[in-house]
Structures are given as structure tokens and as C-alpha cells.
Design a protein around this motif. Sequence first.
Motif, mmCIF file in Angstrom:
data_model
loop_
_atom_site.group_PDB
_atom_site.id
_atom_site.type_symbol
_atom_site.label_atom_id
_atom_site.label_comp_id
_atom_site.label_asym_id
_atom_site.label_seq_id
_atom_site.Cartn_x
_atom_site.Cartn_y
_atom_site.Cartn_z
ATOM 1 N N ILE A 27 -12.631 -81.999 15.762
ATOM 2 C CA ILE A 27 -13.837 -82.285 16.537
ATOM 3 C C ILE A 27 -13.472 -83.217 17.688
ATOM 4 O O ILE A 27 -12.960 -84.319 17.469
ATOM 5 C CB ILE A 27 -14.910 -82.953 15.654
ATOM 6 C CG1 ILE A 27 -15.217 -82.085 14.428
ATOM 7 C CG2 ILE A 27 -16.182 -83.220 16.459
ATOM 8 C CD1 ILE A 27 -16.103 -82.783 13.402
ATOM 9 N N LEU B 54 -10.736 -78.698 10.395
ATOM 10 C CA LEU B 54 -11.640 -78.676 11.543
ATOM 11 C C LEU B 54 -11.326 -79.848 12.453
ATOM 12 O O LEU B 54 -11.253 -80.990 12.002
ATOM 13 C CB LEU B 54 -13.097 -78.764 11.069
ATOM 14 C CG LEU B 54 -14.154 -78.867 12.179
ATOM 15 C CD1 LEU B 54 -14.168 -77.607 13.039
ATOM 16 C CD2 LEU B 54 -15.540 -79.129 11.571
ATOM 17 N N LEU C 54 -23.092 -84.491 15.892
ATOM 18 C CA LEU C 54 -22.407 -84.221 14.633
ATOM 19 C C LEU C 54 -23.373 -83.715 13.571
ATOM 20 O O LEU C 54 -22.979 -82.968 12.673
ATOM 21 C CB LEU C 54 -21.704 -85.491 14.136
ATOM 22 C CG LEU C 54 -20.484 -85.923 14.946
ATOM 23 C CD1 LEU C 54 -19.983 -87.278 14.447
ATOM 24 C CD2 LEU C 54 -19.379 -84.886 14.904
ATOM 25 N N SER D 42 -17.685 -72.904 6.495
ATOM 26 C CA SER D 42 -17.984 -73.379 7.833
ATOM 27 C C SER D 42 -18.028 -72.220 8.791
ATOM 28 O O SER D 42 -17.222 -71.307 8.712
ATOM 29 C CB SER D 42 -16.920 -74.376 8.295
ATOM 30 O OG SER D 42 -17.135 -74.713 9.643
ATOM 31 N N VAL E 77 -17.161 -71.011 12.248
ATOM 32 C CA VAL E 77 -16.230 -71.470 13.267
ATOM 33 C C VAL E 77 -15.925 -70.332 14.218
ATOM 34 O O VAL E 77 -16.349 -69.210 14.035
ATOM 35 C CB VAL E 77 -14.911 -71.979 12.639
ATOM 36 C CG1 VAL E 77 -15.183 -73.149 11.730
ATOM 37 C CG2 VAL E 77 -14.219 -70.873 11.875
ATOM 38 N N SER F 83 -25.367 -81.444 13.780
ATOM 39 C CA SER F 83 -25.398 -79.977 13.816
ATOM 40 C C SER F 83 -24.345 -79.353 12.916
ATOM 41 O O SER F 83 -24.436 -78.177 12.595
ATOM 42 C CB SER F 83 -25.185 -79.495 15.256
ATOM 43 O OG SER F 83 -26.185 -80.006 16.117
ATOM 44 N N LEU F 84 -23.350 -80.149 12.531
ATOM 45 C CA LEU F 84 -22.256 -79.623 11.713
ATOM 46 C C LEU F 84 -22.468 -79.894 10.219
ATOM 47 O O LEU F 84 -21.724 -79.364 9.393
ATOM 48 C CB LEU F 84 -20.940 -80.265 12.137
ATOM 49 C CG LEU F 84 -20.507 -80.039 13.588
ATOM 50 C CD1 LEU F 84 -19.281 -80.883 13.912
ATOM 51 C CD2 LEU F 84 -20.214 -78.553 13.823
ATOM 52 N N ARG F 85 -23.462 -80.680 9.893
ATOM 53 C CA ARG F 85 -23.595 -81.111 8.501
ATOM 54 C C ARG F 85 -23.861 -79.933 7.554
ATOM 55 O O ARG F 85 -23.319 -79.887 6.449
ATOM 56 C CB ARG F 85 -24.702 -82.159 8.374
ATOM 57 C CG ARG F 85 -24.379 -83.441 9.134
ATOM 58 C CD ARG F 85 -25.464 -84.481 8.994
ATOM 59 N NE ARG F 85 -25.508 -85.015 7.636
ATOM 60 C CZ ARG F 85 -26.372 -85.931 7.239
ATOM 61 N NH1 ARG F 85 -27.262 -86.406 8.086
ATOM 62 N NH2 ARG F 85 -26.348 -86.373 5.995
ATOM 63 N N VAL G 16 -14.169 -77.394 17.339
ATOM 64 C CA VAL G 16 -15.514 -77.423 17.904
ATOM 65 C C VAL G 16 -15.561 -78.488 18.990
ATOM 66 O O VAL G 16 -14.958 -79.558 18.860
ATOM 67 C CB VAL G 16 -16.587 -77.694 16.821
ATOM 68 C CG1 VAL G 16 -16.366 -79.032 16.140
ATOM 69 C CG2 VAL G 16 -17.988 -77.620 17.415
ATOM 70 N N VAL H 156 -21.313 -78.097 20.076
ATOM 71 C CA VAL H 156 -22.487 -78.760 19.511
ATOM 72 C C VAL H 156 -22.746 -80.037 20.303
ATOM 73 O O VAL H 156 -21.845 -80.581 20.944
ATOM 74 C CB VAL H 156 -22.308 -79.097 18.013
ATOM 75 C CG1 VAL H 156 -22.122 -77.837 17.194
ATOM 76 C CG2 VAL H 156 -21.133 -80.063 17.799
ATOM 77 N N TRP I 73 -17.215 -72.633 20.471
ATOM 78 C CA TRP I 73 -18.173 -73.304 19.596
ATOM 79 C C TRP I 73 -18.447 -74.693 20.145
ATOM 80 O O TRP I 73 -17.526 -75.505 20.296
ATOM 81 C CB TRP I 73 -17.598 -73.372 18.193
ATOM 82 C CG TRP I 73 -18.539 -73.883 17.145
ATOM 83 C CD1 TRP I 73 -19.892 -73.905 17.173
ATOM 84 C CD2 TRP I 73 -18.147 -74.442 15.884
ATOM 85 N NE1 TRP I 73 -20.390 -74.440 16.022
ATOM 86 C CE2 TRP I 73 -19.352 -74.774 15.210
ATOM 87 C CE3 TRP I 73 -16.915 -74.669 15.266
ATOM 88 C CZ2 TRP I 73 -19.336 -75.339 13.941
ATOM 89 C CZ3 TRP I 73 -16.906 -75.229 13.998
ATOM 90 C CH2 TRP I 73 -18.103 -75.560 13.339
#
Length: 246
Positions: free
Chosen positions: A200, A198, A238, A3, A5, A240-242, A219, A235, A233
Motif C-alpha cells: 500500500i 499486499l 484505508l 482480497s 486485487v 476501503s480495504l478493511r 493498491v 482507494v 486499483w
Amino acid sequence: MRSTVNASDGSGPATVPIRGVLFDIDETLVDLRSAAIQGFVSLSAPALAHLNPERIAAIAADFADDGAQAYDRYMAGELTFLGQREVRLQRAYRLAGATAPSGQAYARWAHEYETKVRESWKPFGDVPAFLDQLESLGIPYGAVSNNVESYQRDKLQAAGLAGFQCVIGSDSAGAPKPHSAPFLAGCAALKSLPAHTLYIGDNPINDYQGAMDAGLQSVLLDRASFHKNFPGWRVKALGSLRTVLS
């Protein structure tokens, strides 16, 4: 699993494995704002009838966004949960030039409002697919919220969201975010070290900074681009995180 980060200064990338994901709930997983606006407008229609649609929308948004800053007082122990909602309602009615219900009338309003809001709890559109990806990758996930654990469990269930290995509330953690206790309780429940977990969330302080301070990766999910100048960070969805999870 890798990831991208934030580094320790919150401004640069680092590559570390993710072994667990924790979420905020309200405005991250569940569209609470839309439900609050719908409930408020529905129940307050007679008091708002003299206003134009633009003004009604502005007052409803102020109620949903807690323009009265009452929720912070609830978290500080100054107000009950229903008390903070009443303060928000009183402010909304003042903005409308109307008299807010009080006493038993407010109790009836609050009961009807809660019923309508619960009927309107829905996940954001990108949430189910992201949870499905975590499931397919074998990454455990949970939720850490500043609301009461039992209430938030009901919210996730009503929104049709399942698979959470833990739901941590400020009551069960013993402290609200941004204190480290809720974040660390979530990591412990996932059996994931903070550095490999992580978080979110949509709040720069309670979510992003709180998680960073607790040693988690973090994030900011800024769906409406409220924080365009955020230095860490960030976005907007979600999705965008895949790619960074695979």
C-alpha cells in the motif's frame, strides 16, 4: 483470507489470499506533508511576512511537495539529505522574493526545522484502526521506504505506530523503490510470498508499479484524489480495504 486485487494488467480483480501487508510510510501512514508545511511556515515567518496568506500557503506547499525535485537528486546520490532540503528551501525563498539562510544560518534553520517536524509527525486518522484490524486477523505487516531505515523507524515511533515486523529503508535494501529489492526484502522479513503480500503506497511509480513488478499485490492510496484516471486499483482511504482483508 481473501482480497480483491489487480490482475496482471492492473485493471481487473482477482481473488487471492493476503498473508502479509507492506506499507509506504510518508503520506501513506504518516502525514509528513502537514508536518513539513507547519515547520516551514513557523521558521520562515519573518521572510514571508510581506506576502498574503494565500501566497504563503502556496509557497509552503511547494516546499513540502518538493517543487524543486531535490529528493530525486538525493536518491540518485547527487545531494545529501540536508542538501536536498536546502535546495528546496532556496527555491521557496526565491518564490517569496527573499534570501534563504546559508552556511551556519542554514545549519541552525535545518536543526530547528527537524525538531519542529518531528514534533508534528502524526498518523493519518484511518491508520490505527487499520493496523488494529491486521493485528486482529493475525496478518503481519511492515514498512518499505525510500528513506533511511533508522530515520523511518524513529518516525513511526514518534507517530505512535507500533507492531511493524520490519522497516526496510533504501539503505538496508541496497536500492530504492521502484527497484524490486526493497519489496522482496519486506516480503522475506514477513515470511510472506510476494504474490500473497499486499503493498500500500501513494506513489503510482515507486509504490504501485514497483510492487507490481516485484510480484506483489498492489493498491494506490490516493487520499487527495490526485490520480483520478489511474488505471489500476486505487482507494482514497484505508477503510476501503478493511472488508477485503476479512
